[in-house]
Design a protein around this motif. Structure first.
Motif, PDB file in Angstrom:
ATOM      1  N   GLN A   1       0.806  -1.216   0.000  1.00  0.00           N
ATOM      2  CA  GLN A   1       0.000   0.000   0.000  1.00  0.00           C
ATOM      3  C   GLN A   1       0.837   1.263   0.000  1.00  0.00           C
ATOM      4  OE1 GLN A   1      -2.954   0.522  -0.859  1.00  0.00           O
ATOM      5  NE2 GLN A   1      -2.835  -1.682  -1.142  1.00  0.00           N
ATOM      6  N   THR A   2       0.305   2.294  -0.624  1.00  0.00           N
ATOM      7  CA  THR A   2       1.073   3.541  -0.702  1.00  0.00           C
ATOM      8  C   THR A   2       0.306   4.735  -0.145  1.00  0.00           C
ATOM      9  OG1 THR A   2       0.222   3.683  -2.940  1.00  0.00           O
ATOM     10  CG2 THR A   2       2.469   2.873  -2.660  1.00  0.00           C
ATOM     11  N   THR A   3      -1.007   4.550   0.166  1.00  0.00           N
ATOM     12  CA  THR A   3      -1.817   5.681   0.627  1.00  0.00           C
ATOM     13  C   THR A   3      -1.195   6.323   1.864  1.00  0.00           C
ATOM     14  OG1 THR A   3      -3.622   4.177   0.105  1.00  0.00           O
ATOM     15  CG2 THR A   3      -4.218   6.360   0.893  1.00  0.00           C
ATOM     16  N   PHE A   4      -0.708   5.483   2.771  1.00  0.00           N
ATOM     17  CA  PHE A   4      -0.043   5.998   3.969  1.00  0.00           C
ATOM     18  C   PHE A   4       1.374   5.458   3.992  1.00  0.00           C
ATOM     19  CE2 PHE A   4      -4.423   6.525   5.088  1.00  0.00           C
ATOM     20  CZ  PHE A   4      -4.435   7.693   5.823  1.00  0.00           C
ATOM     21  N   SER A   5       2.163   5.943   4.942  1.00  0.00           N
ATOM     22  CA  SER A   5       3.545   5.467   5.023  1.00  0.00           C
ATOM     23  C   SER A   5       3.555   3.965   5.319  1.00  0.00           C
ATOM     24  CB  SER A   5       4.267   6.189   6.150  1.00  0.00           C
ATOM     25  OG  SER A   5       3.730   5.773   7.378  1.00  0.00           O
ATOM     26  N   HIS A   6       4.641   3.314   4.907  1.00  0.00           N
ATOM     27  CA  HIS A   6       4.805   1.884   5.184  1.00  0.00           C
ATOM     28  C   HIS A   6       4.653   1.611   6.663  1.00  0.00           C
ATOM     29  CE1 HIS A   6       5.550  -0.773   1.993  1.00  0.00           C
ATOM     30  NE2 HIS A   6       6.472  -0.038   1.426  1.00  0.00           N
ATOM     31  N   LYS A   7       5.237   2.543   7.447  1.00  0.00           N
ATOM     32  CA  LYS A   7       5.264   2.367   8.884  1.00  0.00           C
ATOM     33  C   LYS A   7       3.842   2.187   9.424  1.00  0.00           C
ATOM     34  CE  LYS A   7       7.816   3.278  12.805  1.00  0.00           C
ATOM     35  NZ  LYS A   7       7.185   2.073  13.352  1.00  0.00           N
ATOM     36  N   ALA A   8       2.917   3.020   8.933  1.00  0.00           N
ATOM     37  CA  ALA A   8       1.544   2.971   9.418  1.00  0.00           C
ATOM     38  C   ALA A   8       0.948   1.589   9.201  1.00  0.00           C
ATOM     39  CB  ALA A   8       0.700   4.022   8.719  1.00  0.00           C
ATOM     40  N   TYR A   9       1.147   1.039   7.998  1.00  0.00           N
ATOM     41  CA  TYR A   9       0.550  -0.270   7.713  1.00  0.00           C
ATOM     42  C   TYR A   9       1.246  -1.378   8.496  1.00  0.00           C
ATOM     43  CZ  TYR A   9      -2.349   1.607   3.978  1.00  0.00           C
ATOM     44  OH  TYR A   9      -3.286   2.298   3.278  1.00  0.00           O
ATOM     45  N   GLU A  10       2.556  -1.172   8.757  1.00  0.00           N
ATOM     46  CA  GLU A  10       3.288  -2.203   9.493  1.00  0.00           C
ATOM     47  C   GLU A  10       2.819  -2.295  10.937  1.00  0.00           C
ATOM     48  OE1 GLU A  10       7.532  -1.656   9.105  1.00  0.00           O
ATOM     49  OE2 GLU A  10       7.412  -2.293   7.008  1.00  0.00           O
ATOM     50  N   GLU A  11       2.365  -1.156  11.486  1.00  0.00           N
ATOM     51  CA  GLU A  11       1.967  -1.136  12.895  1.00  0.00           C
ATOM     52  C   GLU A  11       0.641  -1.841  13.139  1.00  0.00           C
ATOM     53  OE1 GLU A  11       2.022   2.608  15.106  1.00  0.00           O
ATOM     54  OE2 GLU A  11       3.770   3.150  13.904  1.00  0.00           O
ATOM     55  N   ILE A  12      -0.103  -2.097  12.043  1.00  0.00           N
ATOM     56  CA  ILE A  12      -1.401  -2.750  12.206  1.00  0.00           C
ATOM     57  C   ILE A  12      -1.176  -4.235  12.423  1.00  0.00           C
ATOM     58  CG2 ILE A  12      -3.507  -3.409  10.999  1.00  0.00           C
ATOM     59  CD1 ILE A  12      -3.272  -0.618   9.656  1.00  0.00           C
ATOM     60  N   GLU A  13      -1.731  -4.735  13.499  1.00  0.00           N
ATOM     61  CA  GLU A  13      -1.481  -6.133  13.823  1.00  0.00           C
ATOM     62  C   GLU A  13      -2.408  -7.054  13.033  1.00  0.00           C
ATOM     63  OE1 GLU A  13      -0.813  -8.820  17.824  1.00  0.00           O
ATOM     64  OE2 GLU A  13      -1.250  -6.681  18.015  1.00  0.00           O
ATOM     65  N   VAL A  14      -1.801  -8.023  12.359  1.00  0.00           N
ATOM     66  CA  VAL A  14      -2.585  -9.028  11.639  1.00  0.00           C
ATOM     67  C   VAL A  14      -2.290 -10.353  12.313  1.00  0.00           C
ATOM     68  CG1 VAL A  14      -3.125 -10.007   9.395  1.00  0.00           C
ATOM     69  CG2 VAL A  14      -2.168  -7.725   9.526  1.00  0.00           C
ATOM     70  N   ALA A  15      -3.323 -11.019  12.840  1.00  0.00           N
ATOM     71  CA  ALA A  15      -3.065 -12.212  13.648  1.00  0.00           C
ATOM     72  C   ALA A  15      -4.117 -13.277  13.386  1.00  0.00           C
ATOM     73  CB  ALA A  15      -3.071 -11.844  15.124  1.00  0.00           C
ATOM     74  N   SER A  16      -3.799 -14.492  13.821  1.00  0.00           N
ATOM     75  CA  SER A  16      -4.810 -15.544  13.730  1.00  0.00           C
ATOM     76  C   SER A  16      -5.744 -15.384  14.923  1.00  0.00           C
ATOM     77  CB  SER A  16      -4.142 -16.912  13.768  1.00  0.00           C
ATOM     78  OG  SER A  16      -3.569 -17.108  15.038  1.00  0.00           O
ATOM     79  N   VAL A  17      -6.974 -15.848  14.763  1.00  0.00           N
ATOM     80  CA  VAL A  17      -7.962 -15.742  15.836  1.00  0.00           C
ATOM     81  C   VAL A  17      -7.413 -16.405  17.097  1.00  0.00           C
ATOM     82  CG1 VAL A  17     -10.259 -16.432  16.591  1.00  0.00           C
ATOM     83  CG2 VAL A  17      -9.900 -15.724  14.235  1.00  0.00           C
ATOM     84  N   ASP A  18      -6.812 -17.579  16.912  1.00  0.00           N
ATOM     85  CA  ASP A  18      -6.338 -18.350  18.064  1.00  0.00           C
ATOM     86  C   ASP A  18      -5.288 -17.600  18.874  1.00  0.00           C
ATOM     87  OD1 ASP A  18      -7.509 -20.007  16.003  1.00  0.00           O
ATOM     88  OD2 ASP A  18      -7.039 -21.704  17.307  1.00  0.00           O
ATOM     89  N   SER A  19      -4.418 -16.865  18.154  1.00  0.00           N
ATOM     90  CA  SER A  19      -3.337 -16.208  18.890  1.00  0.00           C
ATOM     91  C   SER A  19      -3.832 -14.925  19.548  1.00  0.00           C
ATOM     92  CB  SER A  19      -2.187 -15.873  17.950  1.00  0.00           C
ATOM     93  OG  SER A  19      -2.595 -14.864  17.054  1.00  0.00           O
ATOM     94  N   PHE A  20      -5.053 -14.506  19.214  1.00  0.00           N
ATOM     95  CA  PHE A  20      -5.540 -13.239  19.744  1.00  0.00           C
ATOM     96  C   PHE A  20      -6.395 -13.427  20.992  1.00  0.00           C
ATOM     97  CE2 PHE A  20      -6.631  -8.733  19.065  1.00  0.00           C
ATOM     98  CZ  PHE A  20      -5.419  -8.304  18.571  1.00  0.00           C
ATOM     99  N   GLN A  21      -6.545 -14.697  21.403  1.00  0.00           N
ATOM    100  CA  GLN A  21      -7.324 -14.943  22.626  1.00  0.00           C
ATOM    101  C   GLN A  21      -6.659 -14.210  23.791  1.00  0.00           C
ATOM    102  OE1 GLN A  21      -9.118 -18.642  23.193  1.00  0.00           O
ATOM    103  NE2 GLN A  21      -8.930 -18.683  25.382  1.00  0.00           N
ATOM    104  N   GLY A  22      -7.477 -13.519  24.584  1.00  0.00           N
ATOM    105  CA  GLY A  22      -6.911 -12.795  25.723  1.00  0.00           C
ATOM    106  C   GLY A  22      -6.488 -11.383  25.388  1.00  0.00           C
ATOM    107  N   ARG A  23      -6.559 -10.997  24.104  1.00  0.00           N
ATOM    108  CA  ARG A  23      -6.129  -9.649  23.710  1.00  0.00           C
ATOM    109  C   ARG A  23      -7.327  -8.828  23.263  1.00  0.00           C
ATOM    110  NH1 ARG A  23      -1.737  -9.644  20.557  1.00  0.00           N
ATOM    111  NH2 ARG A  23      -2.017  -7.406  20.678  1.00  0.00           N
ATOM    112  N   GLU A  24      -7.120  -7.515  23.078  1.00  0.00           N
ATOM    113  CA  GLU A  24      -8.211  -6.679  22.589  1.00  0.00           C
ATOM    114  C   GLU A  24      -7.641  -5.541  21.758  1.00  0.00           C
ATOM    115  OE1 GLU A  24      -9.887  -5.427  26.364  1.00  0.00           O
ATOM    116  OE2 GLU A  24      -8.537  -3.711  26.456  1.00  0.00           O
TER     117      GLU A  24
END
Length: 557
Positions: free
Chosen positions: A483-506
Motif C-alpha cells: 500500500q502507498t496511501t499511507f507510510s509503510h510504517k503505518a501499515y506495518e503497525e497494524i497487527e494481523v493475527a490468527s484468531v487463536d493467537s488473539f485470545q486474551g487480547r483486545e
C-alpha cells in the motif's frame, strides 16, 4: 565473544509455517562433502545444537550454539541444514505429574484427589479469614460478581472461576492470590499455560506489594519480557548484599571470560543454587508456566495453595503439574466457551487430551462461579456473545457513551451500532503452503477498510485484523505492505493475527476476515463456536466482519 558461537541465518519463506520463538532448540548441520574438504578428515559432516537467542526485525534468526566449539566450519556460509530438536521436557513433566498423582498420597489433599477423579465426597469448606475489603492494594475496585468469586475461592478447597471475555479475569486472579498470601498457609504458586499470561499476572501481583518471583525456563532467560525485574535470574544477578559478593564476582568473571576454571565453575554453581533457593524461599508468590512448575529448582518446594489462570487453554496433564506439589486449595480460572488447548496430534485430541481439567470438572458437576460484568465491548457487540455463549448473563460495565468514538467519521450502517457484515463474493483458494486458505477479494476489502479507518483518524495500533487462516494472515500482510496511501510504517503497525493467537487480547477496532467462500457453503474453522466466540469478542469500539453471506456464516451467527 566469550567462546559462544552464534550463527545468523534467514529462513527461506516456505518455512514460515514453523513459527520460531526465542528459546527454541535447533540443530545446525553441514553435510559431509563440504566439511570433509575443509577439515581434510573423512568425518561424516558437522552438527551442533543451540537455542534461538533472538529473531531480528527482518526475520534473521540468531542461534546460540552450545558448548565450546573449537573446530567447526566457521567460514562456510552455505550448504547448512537446520532442523528442530524435539524437546520432551514438558511431556516428561506431565507424565511425572500423573505418576505422582497415582502413587503419592501426599501429592494432593484427599478431598482434591477424590474431586479430581469424580468421586462423591462430603463438601468441605476452608476456615479462612475473610478480608473486610476485597479490593487489593493498587488494583482496580472489584464489582459484585468478582467479590463473590474471591469469597468463594478463599473458602473452598476447589473453585472454578469462569471469566467470559473482558470480565477482568486477571485482576480477579491477582486479588485472590493477594488474599491467599494473607492466610498464612505458606507460599502461593501461580501458573498459566503461556508465558504471556504468567507475565501479566506477575505484573499485577507485583503492584499489590507482594514479593513475587517469576521463574522462567533456563532456555528463555535471554528472552525479554515485561517483568524482567521479577525473574529469578535477574534477581540473582542484582543482589548487592555483602554475603553475595563472591557470586557477583564470579558472574562478572564469567561474563568477561566466557568460561570459568573447573574449581570456580563448581563454586559458582553452588553459590548460584543456594542464592536461587534463598530468593525462592523468601517470595510470597512464585509465578511460572504450568510446565515450569516442574522445574528442578522447585523440586523440594510444597505449595498448599495453587491458582491456575487461563486454565482452559492447558491440557489436563499440564494443569496437574502445579497441583501435584502438595495442593490443598486450588483455584482454576478460565473460560470453556473460548478456545481450548492446542493439541497437535489428532489421535491424542480425539482420545480426550483436548479437554482441559476445568472443562472436565464442569462435566462432573462442579459449578463454576461466573464473572458477569464485561468492560471491553460496546454494548451492542457484547449482546450476541452473551445470548449465544453465556445464557444472556453478561452485563455491561461500560455504557454506550464510553464506547462512542468521537471525531471519527466512519459510515456505520446504524451510527449507534458500530458493527456490520461486509459481503464479498470472491472465491477462496488454497494458500502457497498448500495447508491453508486465502481469499483475495476479502484481503483487498480489508485493506480498503483499513485505509478508510486511517484516513478518518484512527491510529494504526488501534486496529487489529484477525482471520482463522494462516494463509490469509500472510496474504493480508503482503497486501498491506504494497500500500502507498499511507507510510509503510503505518501499515506495518497494524497487527494481523490468527484468531487463536488473539485470545486474551483486545483492540479498539477489529476486522475479521472469514475467508471461506465455496460452492458447498462450508465455513471451515469458524464452525467451532468457541473460535467464533473469541473472534467476535476482541473489539472495544467497532467490529467489521468480511465474509460471504451465502456461506453458512450467517447460519453460524
Amino acid at each position: 565473544l566469550n567462546k559462544k558461537r552464534i550463527a545468523y541465518f534467514h529462513f527461506t519463506k516456505e518455512d514460515t509455517e514453523a513459527r520460531l520463538a526465542p528459546g527454541d532448540e535447533l540443530r545446525l548441520r553441514l553435510n559431509s562433502s563440504a566439511y570433509a574438504d575443509l577439515s581434510g578428515s573423512d568425518e561424516a559432516g558437522w552438527s551442533a545444537v543451540g537455542h534461538v537467542s533472538k529473531i531480528t526485525a527482518n526475520e534473521e534468526v540468531a542461534l546460540e550454539l552450545r558448548g565450546g566449539q573449537q573446530l567447526g566450519p566457521w567460514d562456510i556460509n552455505h550448504g547448512f541444514q537446520v532442523e528442530f530438536v524435539w524437546k520432551s521436557t514438558s511431556f516428561d513433566r506431565m507424565q511425572a505429574a500423573m505418576r505422582t498423582f497415582a502413587v503419592d498420597d501426599t501429592s494432593v489433599s484427599g478431598y482434591l484427589y477424590h474431586k479430581l477423579l469424580g468421586h462423591d465426597v462430603e463438601p468441605q469448606t476452608i476456615r479462612s479469614t475473610v478480608p473486610k475489603h476485597f479490593t487489593a492494594p493498587n488494583l482496580p475496585q472489584l464489582n459484585h460478581s468478582q467479590v463473590y468469586a474471591v469469597r468463594k475461592a478463599l473458602s473452598n478447597p476447589l473453585c472454578l472461576i469462569q471469566g467470559p471475555p473482558g470480565t477482568g479475569k486477571t485482576v480477579t486472579s491477582a486479588t485472590i492470590v493477594y488474599h491467599l498470601t494473607r492466610q498464612n498457609q505458606g507460599q502461593v504458586l501461580v501458573c498459566a499455560p503461556s508465558n504471556i499470561a504468567v507475565d501479566q499476572l506477575a505484573e499485577k501481583l507485583h503492584k499489590t506489594g507482594l514479593k513475587v518471583v517469576r521463574l522462567s525456563a533456563k532456555s528463555r532467560e535471554a528472552v525479554a519480557s515485561s517483568v524482567d525485574f521479577l525473574t529469578l535470574h535477574h534477581q540473582v544477578r542484582h543482589l548487592d548484599t555483602p554475603d553475595h559478593q563472591e557470586l557477583q564476582k564470579l558472574m562478572a568473571l564469567k561474563d568477561e571470560l566466557g568460561e570459568l576454571s573447573h574449581v570456580d565453575e563448581k563454586k559458582f554453581k553452588q553459590l548460584q543454587n543456594s542464592t536461587e533457593r534463598e530468593l525462592l524461599t523468601a517470595a510470597d508468590v512464585i509465578c511460572t508456566t504450568c510446565v515450569g512448575a516442574g522445574d528442578p529448582r522447585l523440586q523440594n518446594f510444597r505449595f498448599k495453595q495453587v491458582l491456575v489462570d487461563e486454565s482452559t487453554q492447558a491440557a489436563e496433564p499440564e494443569c496437574l503439574i502445579p497441583i501435584m506439589m502438595g495442593a490443598k486449595q486450588m483455584v482454576l480460572v478460565g473460560d470453556h466457551c473460548q478456545l481450548g488447548p492446542v493439541i497437535m496430534c489428532k489421535k491424542a485430541a480425539k482420545a480426550g487430551l483436548h479437554q482441559s481439567l476445568f472443562e472436565r470438572l464442569i462435566f462432573l458437576g462442579v459449578r463454576p462461579v461466573r464473572l458477569e460484568v464485561q468492560y471491553r465491548m460496546h454494548p451492542c457487540l457484547s449482546e450476541f456473545p452473551s445470548q449465544s455463549f453465556y445464557d444472556g448473563s453478561l452485563q455491561n460495565g461500560v455504557t454506550l457513551n464510553e464506547r462512542l468514538y468521537a471525531g471519527i467519521e466512519f459510515p456505520w450502517p446504524r451510527p449507534d451500532m458500530p458493527m456490520f457484515f461486509l459481503n464479498s463474493t470472491g472465491a477462496e483458494e488454497i494458500s502457497a503452503s498448500g495447508t491453508s486458505y486465502l481469499n483475495r477479494t476479502e484481503a483487498t476489502n480489508i485493506e480498503k477498510l483499513v485505509t478508510y479507518f486511517l484516513k478518518s483518524g484512527v491510529k494504526p495500533y488501534q486496529v487489529g485484523i484477525i482471520t482463522p487462516y494462516e494463509g490469509q494472515r500472510a496474504y493480508i500482510c503482503a497486501v498491506l505492505q504494497r500500500q502507498t496511501t499511507f507510510s509503510h510504517k503505518a501499515y506495518e503497525e497494524i497487527e494481523v493475527a490468527s484468531v487463536d493467537s488473539f485470545q486474551g487480547r483486545e483492540k479498539d477496532f477489529i476486522l475479521l476476515s472469514c475467508v471461506r467462500s465455496n460452492q458447498n457453503q462450508g465455513i471451515g474453522f469458524l464452525n467451532d463456536p468457541r473460535r467464533l466466540n473469541v473472534a467476535l469478542t476482541r473489539a472495544k469500539y467497532g467490529l467489521i466482519i468480511c465474509g460471504n453471506a451465502k456461506a453458512k456464516i450467517l447460519k453460524a451467527l
